[in-house]
Scaffold this motif. Structure first.
Motif, PDB file in Angstrom:
ATOM      1  N   ALA A 284       0.824  -1.214   0.000  1.00 50.65           N
ATOM      2  CA  ALA A 284       0.000   0.000   0.000  1.00 50.65           C
ATOM      3  C   ALA A 284       0.855   1.261   0.000  1.00 50.65           C
ATOM      4  O   ALA A 284       0.603   2.202  -0.765  1.00 50.65           O
ATOM      5  CB  ALA A 284      -0.927  -0.009   1.214  1.00 50.65           C
ATOM      6  N   ARG A 287       2.376   1.974  -3.226  1.00 54.39           N
ATOM      7  CA  ARG A 287       1.405   2.475  -4.200  1.00 54.39           C
ATOM      8  C   ARG A 287       1.053   3.939  -3.922  1.00 54.39           C
ATOM      9  O   ARG A 287       0.250   4.532  -4.632  1.00 54.39           O
ATOM     10  CB  ARG A 287       0.117   1.642  -4.150  1.00 54.39           C
ATOM     11  N   GLU A 289      -0.306   4.858  -1.007  1.00 54.50           N
ATOM     12  CA  GLU A 289      -1.480   4.861  -0.137  1.00 54.50           C
ATOM     13  C   GLU A 289      -1.047   4.854   1.323  1.00 54.50           C
ATOM     14  O   GLU A 289      -1.227   3.888   2.064  1.00 54.50           O
ATOM     15  CB  GLU A 289      -2.362   3.651  -0.444  1.00 54.50           C
ATOM     16  N   PRO A 291      -1.350   5.457   5.100  1.00 52.55           N
ATOM     17  CA  PRO A 291      -2.520   5.604   5.985  1.00 52.55           C
ATOM     18  C   PRO A 291      -2.602   7.017   6.554  1.00 52.55           C
ATOM     19  O   PRO A 291      -1.591   7.607   6.934  1.00 52.55           O
ATOM     20  CB  PRO A 291      -2.256   4.579   7.091  1.00 52.55           C
ATOM     21  N   ARG A 311      -3.392  -4.952   6.887  1.00 56.10           N
ATOM     22  CA  ARG A 311      -2.790  -3.617   6.998  1.00 56.10           C
ATOM     23  C   ARG A 311      -2.999  -3.028   8.396  1.00 56.10           C
ATOM     24  O   ARG A 311      -2.114  -2.360   8.937  1.00 56.10           O
ATOM     25  CB  ARG A 311      -3.374  -2.682   5.941  1.00 56.10           C
TER      26      ARG A 311
END
Length: 374
Positions: A284, A287, A289, A291, A311
């Motif tokens: 993630a 990419r 992404e 959090p 995740r």
């Protein structure tokens, strides 16, 4: 004295008796119901022979209701017992005891089972095999002696690992239940099997309970079989850490802290890198992404999207890893202790001198650095 006053005086004892009967006086049981209760009491003085290998004490059935139908009867009861050397308070189980009346008029117990809507006990699923270790008691049904011994050895390693991470007081021993299948595991926990698919084990218990008699680690045999040797050690240490920290865990404790701390305890002495232990979060972050916040409690719900759930666990671990690395292991332990009693912002201020937004920024920076997302 007037006729009316004489009538009231004479009626007063009867009136008082009626009021007492309706204000808490115990209901009179008929002889047959009392006989049923006495039969259950006599039958339950000692555990059944098939449980002889399990270290039990305080075994007793407390009958709450009796239903009779001719020569058959059913008693609703609460079973209380302790596992000797492991339970500090009685564990409980709602049961339904079946009885029949013989030709001589005596009531005899013909069997018992979990009450409707209540989860079964492990022994309801078949003969129980017992393995005793230095720190663990393993109870299994439908498993080979080799499998149970291997789980016992892993649990014996997990208990000292949890104690090293959590210096607070706890029993220093654990009970592990190993049912015969994922479906049988779900039955013990009273939940759908789909919620535990892919999991190696879970822990039962009540948050904040200083004496948690029913705190058990329950193994999913199908998920367990898919784990590597290292993975099994991580899973059991994680779950045993939940047992160790149970008394300090309350409804106030954020799940990212309780789950992250358990993973931190499991990984703290190993050589596993963040990218190896957090593959879903690594993907993630790479990419783009990143959090936006520490995982919310809802992110840890059983049955959630597997990738999102992974995740959440990985992010929680890396948050606790960051706190221990930057402010010290003791600070992480103190944070855990205080977060169960105070607002998170207060606990952070008192332990690391920070606040939730500051911790979030530091955590995001560590994710970029550790997971290759810079």
């Amino acid at each position: 004295m007037s006729p009316v006053r004489r009538l009231l005086v004479r009626a007063l004892p009867l009136l008082l008796s009626a009021l007492l009967a309706g204000c808490g006086a115990p209901a009179v049981r008929d002889a047959a119901e009392q006989d049923v209760r006495e039969a259950v009491a006599a039958w339950s003085r000692t555990p059944p022979a098939q449980l002889a290998g399990i270290p039990l004490e305080g075994w007793a059935y407390e009958v709450s209701a009796v239903r009779r139908d001719g020569a058959q009867a059913t008693a609703r009861a609460e079973l209380h017992y302790r596992l000797t050397g492991y339970d500090f308070a009685p564990a409980g189980s709602a049961r339904e005891v079946r009885l029949s009346r013989d030709d001589g008029g005596r009531w005899r117990v013909t069997g018992d089972r979990a009450a409707p809507g209540a989860p079964p006990q492990l022994w309801d699923q078949g003969p129980v095999e017992v393995v005793r270790g230095a720190h663990a008691l393993v109870l299994g049904v439908g498993q080979s002696a080799q499998t149970l011994s291997a789980i016992g050895a892993e649990a014996d390693r997990a208990v000292p690992a949890a104690s090293a991470a959590w210096p607070g007081p706890w029993a220093g021993r654990v009970v592990v239940l190993v049912p015969g299948s994922l479906e049988r595991m779900a039955q013990l926990l009273g939940r759908p099997a789909a919620e535990y698919r892919g999991m190696g084990a879970v822990t039962t218990g009540r948050a904040g309970a200083a004496a948690a008699p029913a705190d058990r680690v329950v193994v999913n045999p199908e998920g367990w079989a898919e784990l590597s040797a290292a993975g099994r050690g991580v899973v059991l240490t994680h779950e045993v850490t939940h047992v160790a920290t149970r008394a300090a865990t309350t409804a106030k404790t954020p799940l990212w802290l309780s789950e992250g701390f358990a993973d931190w305890a499991a990984y703290r002495t190993g050589t596993t890198t963040p990218q190896q232990a957090a593959p879903a979060l690594t993907r993630a972050v790479r990419r783009g992404e990143l959090p936006a916040a520490l995982p919310a409690d809802e992110a840890f719900a059983f049955g959630a999207d597997p990738e999102a759930l992974a995740r959440a666990y990985e992010g929680a671990w890396l948050a606790c890893r960051l706190i221990a690395a930057k402010w010290g292991d003791d600070a992480l332990v103190r944070l855990y202790e205080r977060a169960g009693r105070k607002p998170l912002a207060t606990a952070l201020e008192e332990t690391i001198g920070g606040d939730p937004p500051g911790l979030t920024l530091a955590w995001q920076a560590s994710l970029r650095q550790d997971l290759g997302g810079a």
